[in-house]
Design a protein around this motif. Structure first.
Motif, mmCIF file in Angstrom:
data_model
loop_
_atom_site.group_PDB
_atom_site.id
_atom_site.type_symbol
_atom_site.label_atom_id
_atom_site.label_comp_id
_atom_site.label_asym_id
_atom_site.label_seq_id
_atom_site.Cartn_x
_atom_site.Cartn_y
_atom_site.Cartn_z
ATOM 1 N N ILE A 131 -2.056 -6.357 -14.576
ATOM 2 C CA ILE A 131 -1.747 -5.817 -13.251
ATOM 3 C C ILE A 131 -0.770 -6.716 -12.477
ATOM 4 O O ILE A 131 -0.752 -6.728 -11.243
ATOM 5 C CB ILE A 131 -3.034 -5.560 -12.435
ATOM 6 C CG1 ILE A 131 -3.946 -6.785 -12.391
ATOM 7 C CG2 ILE A 131 -3.786 -4.361 -13.011
ATOM 8 C CD1 ILE A 131 -5.222 -6.571 -11.543
ATOM 9 N N GLY A 132 0.016 -7.463 -13.215
ATOM 10 C CA GLY A 132 1.064 -8.304 -12.625
ATOM 11 C C GLY A 132 2.251 -8.340 -13.572
ATOM 12 O O GLY A 132 2.279 -7.602 -14.564
ATOM 13 N N ASN A 175 6.459 -5.345 -10.884
ATOM 14 C CA ASN A 175 5.966 -6.099 -12.051
ATOM 15 C C ASN A 175 6.999 -6.144 -13.166
ATOM 16 O O ASN A 175 7.181 -7.175 -13.812
ATOM 17 C CB ASN A 175 4.658 -5.496 -12.573
ATOM 18 C CG ASN A 175 3.484 -5.775 -11.652
ATOM 19 O OD1 ASN A 175 3.533 -6.722 -10.854
ATOM 20 N ND2 ASN A 175 2.460 -4.944 -11.725
HETATM 21 CA CA CA Z 1 -0.539 -7.066 -9.092
#
Ligand code: CA
Ligand code: RIB
Length: 316
Positions: A131-132, A175
């Motif tokens: 999630i990055g 991202n």
């Molecule tokens: Ca994130």
């Protein structure tokens, strides 16, 4: 120590995160879900510097009463200078709402090594939820390409979906833009990839005034946390003229936990690299004319009511 497998429903997650406000809510959703066992968190530079991402993750783990280890990862993208998103999430990444976000200790072991060891230690059982920016995952792949065949699923919050807008440049999502080279390595890795793009987040995870009121009305320390850490991003959204902030990492986590309600398209996707307007842009072969085999399940829809029901359950 494995929790008893709940009728084969136990999902074992490794979460790679640049712990900003929405990451923290996504992490809380995983930690508080009865069918999910979080094996480890690995931190990466993105929303904030990696040291702050570690502290924010450790705070969130402590809030949820968990002892899941948090490991330090990459402090910069593979080739380019780090550009954080503190202008969106606040200087501390967690809404600058006064949380004590320092002094906690990460676990031994670097992120890329933990990813490799966790996946190879339980072949076919681990879902990576990224999630990055994908720097840690790319480094892990360069160190041990065999993880591509050993991982069960790889769910990634990233990109702009089949034809969505960018959120950091007109065509690129944060991202993928922060570390486009890492995103290309991951896209070409052969791993079982599922992309949840920013298009799905603005479509189904927008915290309107009504949704905000629903969350506040839950009136628990978890719902308060979700609201408080989102205060900077909510202010940013208001000033930008949006009807509310969206929750990209939480909706990606919702898909990871329960993909049964998601609509997906299996397409060939690549990621553009280098410095310039093409950086981090998803190259989606929508019609299959490119001849390359589809390599990614791109989520195109996840019902908003389903997502918010999962978010509320995590806040109870
Ligand atoms: Ca994130
Ligand atoms: O574009 C949204 C993504 O960028 C989310 O992961 C958010 O936390 C930021 O990292």
């Amino acid at each position: 120590m494995l929790r008893p497998d709940v009728g084969g429903r136990l999902k074992r997650f490794l979460i790679d995160t640049d712990t900003g406000s929405d990451d923290a809510i996504a992490i809380m959703m995983a930690l508080r879900h009865p069918d999910v066992q979080v094996e480890a968190l690995t931190a990466v530079a993105g929303n904030v510097e990696v040291g702050q991402a570690v502290q924010n993750a450790l705070y969130t783990v402590e809030l949820c009463g968990s002892d899941v280890p948090v490991h330090v990862g990459a402090d910069a993208p593979m080739l380019c200078r780090l550009e954080t998103a503190q202008y969106v999430h606040g200087q501390d990444g967690m809404g600058d709402c006064g949380l004590e976000l320092n002094g906690r200790s990460p676990a031994e072991g670097r992120a890329a090594d933990v990813i490799v060891d966790t996946v190879l230690g339980s072949p076919g059982e681990i879902t990576i939820v990224a999630i990055g920016p994908l720097t840690n995952l790319a480094v892990a792949l360069l160190r041990a390409p065999e993880i591509a065949d050993a991982v069960q699923r790889v769910v990634i919050m990233g990109g702009t979906g089949v034809n969505g807008p960018g959120n950091v440049t007109p065509m690129a999502e944060f991202n993928f833009w922060v570390d486009a080279e890492a995103a290309r390595i991951v896209a070409r890795s052969g791993m079982p990839l599922e992309f949840v793009g920013w298009d799905v987040s603005i479509q189904s995870a927008l915290v309107s005034a009504e949704r905000d009121a629903e969350i506040r009305a839950l009136n628990t320390k978890y719902s308060e946390f979700a609201v408080d850490v989102s205060s900077a991003v909510a202010a940013f959204a208001r000033e930008a003229g949006f009807p509310g902030n969206d929750l990209p990492d939480p909706i990606a986590m919702a898909h990871a936990i329960d993909p049964s309600r998601s609509q997906t398209s299996r397409l060939h996707v690549d990621v553009m690299v280098g410095e310039g307007p093409q950086r981090g842009v998803m190259e989606v072969d929508r019609l299959g004319f490119g001849g390359a085999a589809p390599n990614i399940d791109v989520v195109t829809d996840l019902p908003s009511d389903h997502f918010f029901a999962m978010l509320h359950a995590a806040c109870q």
